[in-house]
Design an enzyme around this catalytic site. Structure first.
Site, PDB file in Angstrom:
ATOM      1  N   ASP A  49       0.994  -1.160   0.077  1.00 48.52           N
ATOM      2  CA  ASP A  49      -0.025  -0.205   0.037  1.00 48.52           C
ATOM      3  C   ASP A  49       0.846   1.550   0.114  1.00 48.52           C
ATOM      4  OD1 ASP A  49      -2.988   0.697   0.887  1.00 48.52           O
ATOM      5  OD2 ASP A  49      -1.704   2.158   1.389  1.00 48.52           O
ATOM      6  N   ASN A  53     -12.582  -3.364   2.755  1.00 50.74           N
ATOM      7  CA  ASN A  53     -13.631  -2.273   3.169  1.00 50.74           C
ATOM      8  C   ASN A  53     -14.671  -2.237   2.025  1.00 50.74           C
ATOM      9  OD1 ASN A  53     -12.190  -1.212   5.459  1.00 50.74           O
ATOM     10  ND2 ASN A  53     -10.857  -0.110   4.075  1.00 50.74           N
ATOM     11  N   GLN A  61     -14.320   2.254   1.734  1.00 54.17           N
ATOM     12  CA  GLN A  61     -13.809   1.929   0.383  1.00 54.17           C
ATOM     13  C   GLN A  61     -13.495   3.019  -0.313  1.00 54.17           C
ATOM     14  OE1 GLN A  61     -16.330  -1.013  -1.817  1.00 54.17           O
ATOM     15  NE2 GLN A  61     -14.270  -1.294  -3.130  1.00 54.17           N
ATOM     16  N   SER A  62     -12.338   3.245  -0.938  1.00 57.19           N
ATOM     17  CA  SER A  62     -11.982   4.265  -1.804  1.00 57.19           C
ATOM     18  C   SER A  62     -11.597   4.157  -3.040  1.00 57.19           C
ATOM     19  CB  SER A  62     -10.972   5.096  -1.033  1.00 57.19           C
ATOM     20  OG  SER A  62      -9.611   4.348  -0.996  1.00 57.19           O
ATOM     21  N   VAL A  63     -11.183   2.589  -3.453  1.00 57.89           N
ATOM     22  CA  VAL A  63     -10.644   2.176  -4.671  1.00 57.89           C
ATOM     23  C   VAL A  63     -11.829   1.139  -5.058  1.00 57.89           C
ATOM     24  CG1 VAL A  63      -9.027   1.057  -6.141  1.00 57.89           C
ATOM     25  CG2 VAL A  63      -8.305   2.691  -4.224  1.00 57.89           C
ATOM     26  N   HIS A 109     -10.217  -5.533  -2.926  1.00 60.98           N
ATOM     27  CA  HIS A 109      -8.994  -5.793  -2.548  1.00 60.98           C
ATOM     28  C   HIS A 109      -8.920  -6.173  -0.959  1.00 60.98           C
ATOM     29  CE1 HIS A 109     -10.221  -1.455  -2.058  1.00 60.98           C
ATOM     30  NE2 HIS A 109      -9.468  -1.373  -1.019  1.00 60.98           N
TER      31      HIS A 109
HETATM   32  P1  AMP Z   1      -9.860   1.206   0.703  1.00 62.29           P
HETATM   33  O1  AMP Z   1      -9.799   2.532   1.407  1.00 62.29           O
HETATM   34  O2  AMP Z   1     -10.427   0.020   1.333  1.00 62.29           O
HETATM   35  O3  AMP Z   1     -10.453   1.439  -0.870  1.00 62.29           O
HETATM   36  O4  AMP Z   1      -8.242   1.054   0.231  1.00 62.29           O
HETATM   37  C1  AMP Z   1      -7.754   1.788  -0.679  1.00 62.29           C
HETATM   38  C2  AMP Z   1      -5.994   1.665  -0.489  1.00 62.29           C
HETATM   39  O5  AMP Z   1      -5.552   1.713  -1.784  1.00 62.29           O
HETATM   40  C3  AMP Z   1      -5.713   2.647   0.570  1.00 62.29           C
HETATM   41  O6  AMP Z   1      -5.266   2.035   1.599  1.00 62.29           O
HETATM   42  C4  AMP Z   1      -4.601   3.254  -0.329  1.00 62.29           C
HETATM   43  O7  AMP Z   1      -3.562   3.791   0.403  1.00 62.29           O
HETATM   44  C5  AMP Z   1      -4.409   2.216  -1.287  1.00 62.29           C
HETATM   45  N1  AMP Z   1      -3.766   3.077  -2.657  1.00 62.29           N
HETATM   46  C6  AMP Z   1      -4.387   3.786  -3.289  1.00 62.29           C
HETATM   47  N2  AMP Z   1      -3.547   3.871  -4.584  1.00 62.29           N
HETATM   48  C7  AMP Z   1      -2.570   3.202  -4.415  1.00 62.29           C
HETATM   49  C8  AMP Z   1      -1.354   2.831  -5.302  1.00 62.29           C
HETATM   50  N3  AMP Z   1      -1.297   3.455  -6.427  1.00 62.29           N
HETATM   51  N4  AMP Z   1      -0.611   1.925  -4.958  1.00 62.29           N
HETATM   52  C9  AMP Z   1      -0.816   1.251  -3.696  1.00 62.29           C
HETATM   53  N5  AMP Z   1      -1.712   1.327  -2.970  1.00 62.29           N
HETATM   54  C10 AMP Z   1      -2.697   2.561  -3.328  1.00 62.29           C
END
Ligand code: AMP
Length: 112
Positions: free
Chosen positions: A28, A85, A92-94, A98
């Site tokens: 991460d 998440n 969740q942000s992505v 995952h």
């Molecule tokens: P979530 O909030 O559960 O969706 O987690 C998304 C995670 O992706 C967060 O912990 C971010 O720090 C991580 N993240 C976002 N962009 C990248 C990236 N380019 N490489 C690795 N981790 C990332």
């Protein structure tokens, strides 16, 4: 397209620690613990809410790979946490499924 799809496609770099036909694991970029890795399927599933019965084997595979990656990082003895998440309240942000692997320090419970 999500940032994780770009990592899968090799369009942006990541510190990849595991790759196989079904998933990859990488560090991460904003680690929340001394060890913070993400395991993601190659299949573009947006999150837990999109997982179908047909994904049972894949979901099991992601879980097993997470345990192998955690072991390879030396976390078996000290322990670690797997987190997924889901959606807005889940943080969740992505929107590409995952599993977070967090370890290397004692983690609080319950989560804030
Ligand atoms: P979530 O909030 O559960 O969706 O987690 C998304 C995670 O992706 C967060 O912990 C971010 O720090 C991580 N993240 C976002 N962009 C990248 C990236 N380019 N490489 C690795 N981790 C990332």
């Amino acid at each position: 397209m999500t940032i994780f799809q770009k990592i899968l496609d090799g369009e942006i770099p990541a510190d990849i620690v595991h790759e196989d036909a079904q998933c990859i694991a990488f560090r991460d970029v904003r680690p929340q613990a001394p060890v913070h890795l993400l395991v993601i399927p190659r299949k573009p599933i947006s999150g837990l809410s999109e997982v179908a019965r047909d994904d049972s084997a894949l979901m099991g595979h992601l879980m097993v790979v997470a345990t192998e990656v955690a072991r390879a990082q030396g976390l078996d003895e000290s322990g670690y946490r797997l987190i997924v998440n889901q959606g807005s309240d889940g943080g969740q942000s992505v929107f590409h499924l995952h599993l977070h692997i967090l370890g290397g320090r004692a983690l609080g419970w319950p989560p804030g």
